[in-house]
Design a protein around this motif. Structure first.
Motif, mmCIF file in Angstrom:
data_model
loop_
_atom_site.group_PDB
_atom_site.id
_atom_site.type_symbol
_atom_site.label_atom_id
_atom_site.label_comp_id
_atom_site.label_asym_id
_atom_site.label_seq_id
_atom_site.Cartn_x
_atom_site.Cartn_y
_atom_site.Cartn_z
ATOM 1 N N VAL A 93 -9.359 7.639 10.459
ATOM 2 C CA VAL A 93 -8.488 7.393 9.303
ATOM 3 C C VAL A 93 -8.519 5.917 8.920
ATOM 4 C CG1 VAL A 93 -6.087 7.362 8.523
ATOM 5 C CG2 VAL A 93 -6.982 9.367 9.704
ATOM 6 N N ALA A 94 -8.544 5.036 9.930
ATOM 7 C CA ALA A 94 -8.604 3.595 9.642
ATOM 8 C C ALA A 94 -9.878 3.251 8.876
ATOM 9 C CB ALA A 94 -8.534 2.805 10.946
ATOM 10 N N VAL A 95 -11.012 3.805 9.326
ATOM 11 C CA VAL A 95 -12.294 3.534 8.652
ATOM 12 C C VAL A 95 -12.275 4.093 7.231
ATOM 13 C CG1 VAL A 95 -14.771 4.035 8.662
ATOM 14 C CG2 VAL A 95 -13.611 3.430 10.795
ATOM 15 N N PHE A 96 -11.813 5.344 7.078
ATOM 16 C CA PHE A 96 -11.786 5.967 5.746
ATOM 17 C C PHE A 96 -10.813 5.238 4.809
ATOM 18 C CE2 PHE A 96 -12.925 10.187 7.980
ATOM 19 C CZ PHE A 96 -14.270 9.861 7.939
ATOM 20 N N THR A 97 -9.698 4.740 5.373
ATOM 21 C CA THR A 97 -8.726 4.005 4.554
ATOM 22 C C THR A 97 -9.314 2.682 4.076
ATOM 23 O OG1 THR A 97 -6.899 4.994 5.808
ATOM 24 C CG2 THR A 97 -6.399 3.034 4.501
ATOM 25 N N ILE A 98 -9.988 1.973 4.991
ATOM 26 C CA ILE A 98 -10.637 0.706 4.617
ATOM 27 C C ILE A 98 -11.698 0.955 3.546
ATOM 28 C CG2 ILE A 98 -12.142 -1.137 5.458
ATOM 29 C CD1 ILE A 98 -10.646 -0.890 8.162
ATOM 30 N N GLU A 99 -12.460 2.040 3.715
ATOM 31 C CA GLU A 99 -13.487 2.364 2.724
ATOM 32 C C GLU A 99 -12.855 2.632 1.357
ATOM 33 O OE1 GLU A 99 -16.795 5.805 1.652
ATOM 34 O OE2 GLU A 99 -15.108 6.210 2.991
ATOM 35 N N TYR A 100 -11.762 3.421 1.358
ATOM 36 C CA TYR A 100 -11.088 3.754 0.096
ATOM 37 C C TYR A 100 -10.535 2.490 -0.573
ATOM 38 C CZ TYR A 100 -7.866 5.993 -3.181
ATOM 39 O OH TYR A 100 -7.204 6.382 -4.322
ATOM 40 N N ALA A 101 -9.868 1.640 0.229
ATOM 41 C CA ALA A 101 -9.291 0.402 -0.316
ATOM 42 C C ALA A 101 -10.386 -0.522 -0.845
ATOM 43 C CB ALA A 101 -8.477 -0.302 0.769
ATOM 44 N N LEU A 102 -11.511 -0.573 -0.132
ATOM 45 C CA LEU A 102 -12.629 -1.420 -0.551
ATOM 46 C C LEU A 102 -13.205 -0.939 -1.879
ATOM 47 C CD1 LEU A 102 -14.323 -3.833 0.516
ATOM 48 C CD2 LEU A 102 -15.900 -2.158 1.483
ATOM 49 N N ARG A 103 -13.396 0.374 -1.995
ATOM 50 C CA ARG A 103 -13.932 0.919 -3.249
ATOM 51 C C ARG A 103 -12.946 0.709 -4.400
ATOM 52 N NH1 ARG A 103 -18.551 3.823 -2.587
ATOM 53 N NH2 ARG A 103 -19.074 4.502 -0.466
ATOM 54 N N LEU A 104 -11.655 0.824 -4.102
ATOM 55 C CA LEU A 104 -10.643 0.596 -5.136
ATOM 56 C C LEU A 104 -10.662 -0.859 -5.598
ATOM 57 C CD1 LEU A 104 -8.205 1.656 -6.765
ATOM 58 C CD2 LEU A 104 -6.757 1.027 -4.813
ATOM 59 N N TYR A 105 -10.754 -1.785 -4.639
ATOM 60 C CA TYR A 105 -10.774 -3.211 -4.970
ATOM 61 C C TYR A 105 -12.027 -3.587 -5.767
ATOM 62 C CZ TYR A 105 -11.448 -8.231 -4.192
ATOM 63 O OH TYR A 105 -11.695 -9.570 -4.365
ATOM 64 N N LEU A 106 -13.169 -2.975 -5.416
ATOM 65 C CA LEU A 106 -14.440 -3.341 -6.050
ATOM 66 C C LEU A 106 -14.772 -2.485 -7.272
ATOM 67 C CD1 LEU A 106 -16.606 -3.835 -2.822
ATOM 68 C CD2 LEU A 106 -15.437 -5.585 -4.170
ATOM 69 N N ALA A 107 -13.872 -1.576 -7.660
ATOM 70 C CA ALA A 107 -14.135 -0.689 -8.804
ATOM 71 C C ALA A 107 -14.498 -1.442 -10.087
ATOM 72 C CB ALA A 107 -12.928 0.217 -9.041
ATOM 73 N N PRO A 108 -13.879 -2.610 -10.396
ATOM 74 C CA PRO A 108 -14.260 -3.320 -11.630
ATOM 75 C C PRO A 108 -15.708 -3.800 -11.654
ATOM 76 C CG PRO A 108 -12.106 -4.053 -10.865
ATOM 77 C CD PRO A 108 -12.677 -3.204 -9.781
ATOM 78 N N GLU A 109 -16.384 -3.815 -10.494
ATOM 79 C CA GLU A 109 -17.791 -4.226 -10.450
ATOM 80 C C GLU A 109 -18.740 -3.033 -10.512
ATOM 81 O OE1 GLU A 109 -18.494 -7.303 -10.659
ATOM 82 O OE2 GLU A 109 -16.482 -8.095 -10.276
ATOM 83 N N ASP A 110 -18.193 -1.824 -10.353
ATOM 84 C CA ASP A 110 -19.019 -0.613 -10.347
ATOM 85 C C ASP A 110 -19.476 -0.293 -11.767
ATOM 86 O OD1 ASP A 110 -19.985 2.088 -10.188
ATOM 87 O OD2 ASP A 110 -18.888 2.304 -8.307
ATOM 88 N N GLU A 111 -20.782 0.015 -11.906
ATOM 89 C CA GLU A 111 -21.343 0.320 -13.225
ATOM 90 C C GLU A 111 -20.626 1.494 -13.892
ATOM 91 O OE1 GLU A 111 -23.634 -1.264 -14.913
ATOM 92 O OE2 GLU A 111 -24.015 -2.768 -13.362
#
Length: 546
Positions: A93-111
């Motif tokens: 859960v910790a790994v999946f949560t970090i992944e989710y938070a990371l993708r959320l934070y970096l969403a403005p850079e996603d094409e």
């Protein structure tokens, strides 16, 4: 000689790109933090970053969660190790949560989201983000809301949907590669290596390989009574699922094999495929299950279960080492056959002598020649279990000689195989060098030529450095070839080459006539009859003076 264009090409030759290996990503350190993180971790368009590795390890963790969830249903396994299961769940859960938070934070850079009005909201409402959220939500919900354990386990099962992040791009690539192709051609692209398979074909091979390992491990663990008592139902279900998967794979191969070169024909092509060793292994992998299901009431076929271990041979399908081994054994079989014959002759002879010398002293151990053959084998192989040993002086003397001979006799086939293996690898590398020689001759590597180099380097397990060394050798040989033309007898073997060589010589003679002083040449040629009348007349004719 090498042209400047060729020299420039050889200087700029990128072996990493030819072999399909990504070098370390070249990402500017001065980028803004968010852009820099996205470039390293999530951007699929930058070769050499960590995006593929991140997806791979997340996939492994998802599969690990699936097995964890399965074993939680077995109290005998779950209860003693409850703490470890809970710690693994917290880690996941910790790994999946970090992944989710990371993708959320970096969403403005996603094409996919950067050009939308609210990039992060668009990410949160996207299908992949919803799956990621569902993968961790049950863990946090149970801290605030009492949830039935069965419901909680079902919700945790949704984590497997995260695999779609890898599967969907692979499926899209597969559809693009096979646009306009027939259903059978698509099946062929999925199960047979080809230019149309892409990532999906690799995923299919990994999927089959994982199920082979799982099914073989289940067969091995079934033999442990304490484990089989606890997991018997799980083993039965796993075996049934494995057989279903292998059966579907077998029929997919039989259906699509007619698309393979050399397997044309609805009946003859499939019959030829069925006789193929790898396909026969696929058949053996599923045969015991169906024989036991349909014939168990006629005969006890439980002994066939051990033959399920033959599934392990399915892993040799993509192994070049197996093909090399078969080639080496076939090539060296006459010599190995002679060594085997000598070994068998020695075994029978020493066993007979052992029986002759030891029977009177130990009739219960050397009761017949077949028993003595067992003693001769373990002595010749330098195993020496000690359950049968001679006691007479002649028997002991013969055992000493036999043990010494065994060191050499058993070493002969091993040395032959090792030497043949080494020779075969040298031949394979020489063949690759010859291919490189032909490919680099025009100073250009096409996509098809790069594919040949890539396939050969993969088959021979060559690193980038080793391919670089081969290319350097080829370049030096090119230079030597240009400096030292072929000898006349080699040119004469090829009439077309002989004609071209003749034209080159005529051109050189004409150039000589233009550059030399004609009067002085004529005087030197006629002085002391350096040229015969016919030779001088031919010179005049070539120069257009006749």
């Amino acid at each position: 000689m090498h042209t400047p264009k060729q020299d420039k090409f050889l200087e700029d030759l990128d072996v990493h790109s030819i072999l399909g290996q990504d070098e370390e990503a070249n990402i500017d350190r001065n980028l803004p933090m968010r852009k820099w993180l996205y470039s390293w971790l999530l951007d699929p368009n930058i070769p050499g970053n960590f995006q593929k590795e991140l997806d791979k390890w997340i996939s492994y963790l998802i599969i690990g969660n699936l097995f964890s969830l399965m074993f939680e249903h077995v109290p005998a396994v779950y209860e003693p190790y409850r703490t470890w299961f809970e710690l693994f769940d917290i880690f996941s859960v910790a790994v999946f949560t970090i992944e989710y938070a990371l993708r959320l934070y970096l969403a403005p850079e996603d094409e996919e989201f950067k050009n939308r009005k609210n990039a992060r909201f668009s990410f949160v409402t996207s299908p992949f983000a919803i799956i990621d959220f569902l993968a961790v939500a049950p863990f946090y919900l149970k801290a605030f809301i009492p949830i039935d354990l069965r419901v909680l386990r079902f919700l945790r099962l949704l984590r497997i949907l995260k695999l779609f992040r890898v599967l969907i791009p692979a499926i899209a690539e597969f559809q693009e590669l096979n646009k306009g192709r027939t259903f059978r051609q698509k099946v062929h692209a999925l199960v047979f290596p080809s230019n149309y398979g892409g990532t999906m074909q690799h995923i299919f091979e990994v999927f089959i390989g994982v199920w082979v390992i799982l099914s073989v491990m289940a067969v091995i663990l079934e033999s442990v009574k304490s484990i089989n008592y606890v997991l018997h139902l799980q083993f039965v279900i796993l075996d049934a699922v494995a057989v279903a998967i292998f059966t579907v794979e077998y029929f997919m191969r039989m259906y699509a094999c007619v698309e393979e070169p050399g397997y044309k024909g609805a009946f003859l092509g499939r019959f030829k495929q069925a006789k193929n060793p790898s396909t026969f292994i696929d058949f053996l992998a599923i045969l015991p299950f169906f024989l036991e299901v349909f014939l168990h009431h006629l005969i006890d076929l439980r002994f066939l279960r051990v033959f399920r271990l033959a599934r392990l041979l399915k892993l040799t399908r993509g192994s070049d080492a197996t093909a090399v081994l078969v080639k080496v054994v076939v090539r060296e079989w006459p010599v190995m056959g002679a060594a085997t014959f000598i070994m068998m002759l020695l075994l029978v002879l020493t066993a007979s002598l052992g029986y002759l010398f030891e029977y009177d002293a130990q009739p219960e151990k050397f009761e017949n020649i077949p028993t003595s053959i067992y003693w001769a084998v373990i002595t010749l192989a330098s195993v020496g279990y000690g359950d049968i040993s001679p006691v007479t002086p002649m028997g002991r003397a013969m055992t000493s000689v036999l043990a010494l001979l065994g060191i050499g006799i058993f070493a002969i086939p091993a040395a032959l195989l090792a030497s043949a293996f080494s020779d075969e690898l040298v031949k394979e590398r020489d063949q690759l060098k010859a291919n490189l020689f032909a490919i680099l001759k025009d100073g250009h590597i096409s996509e098809s030529e790069a594919a040949i180099i890539r396939a050969e380097a993969k088959r021979l397990h060559l690193t980038v450095e080793e391919v670089n060394k081969l290319i350097e050798v080829v370049i030096k040989e090119h230079e030597l070839e240009e400096r030292n033309p072929l000898p006349i007898h080699k040119i004469a073997e090829n009439p077309a080459l002989a004609v071209e060589h003749y034209k080159v010589l005529l051109g050189q003679i004409r150039q000589l006539g233009v550059q030399v002083d004609a009067t002085q040449f004529d005087q030197a040629a006629q002085q002391g009859e350096r040229l015969t009348a016919n030779e001088f007349a031919l010179w005049q004719k070539i120069q257009g003076k006749a």
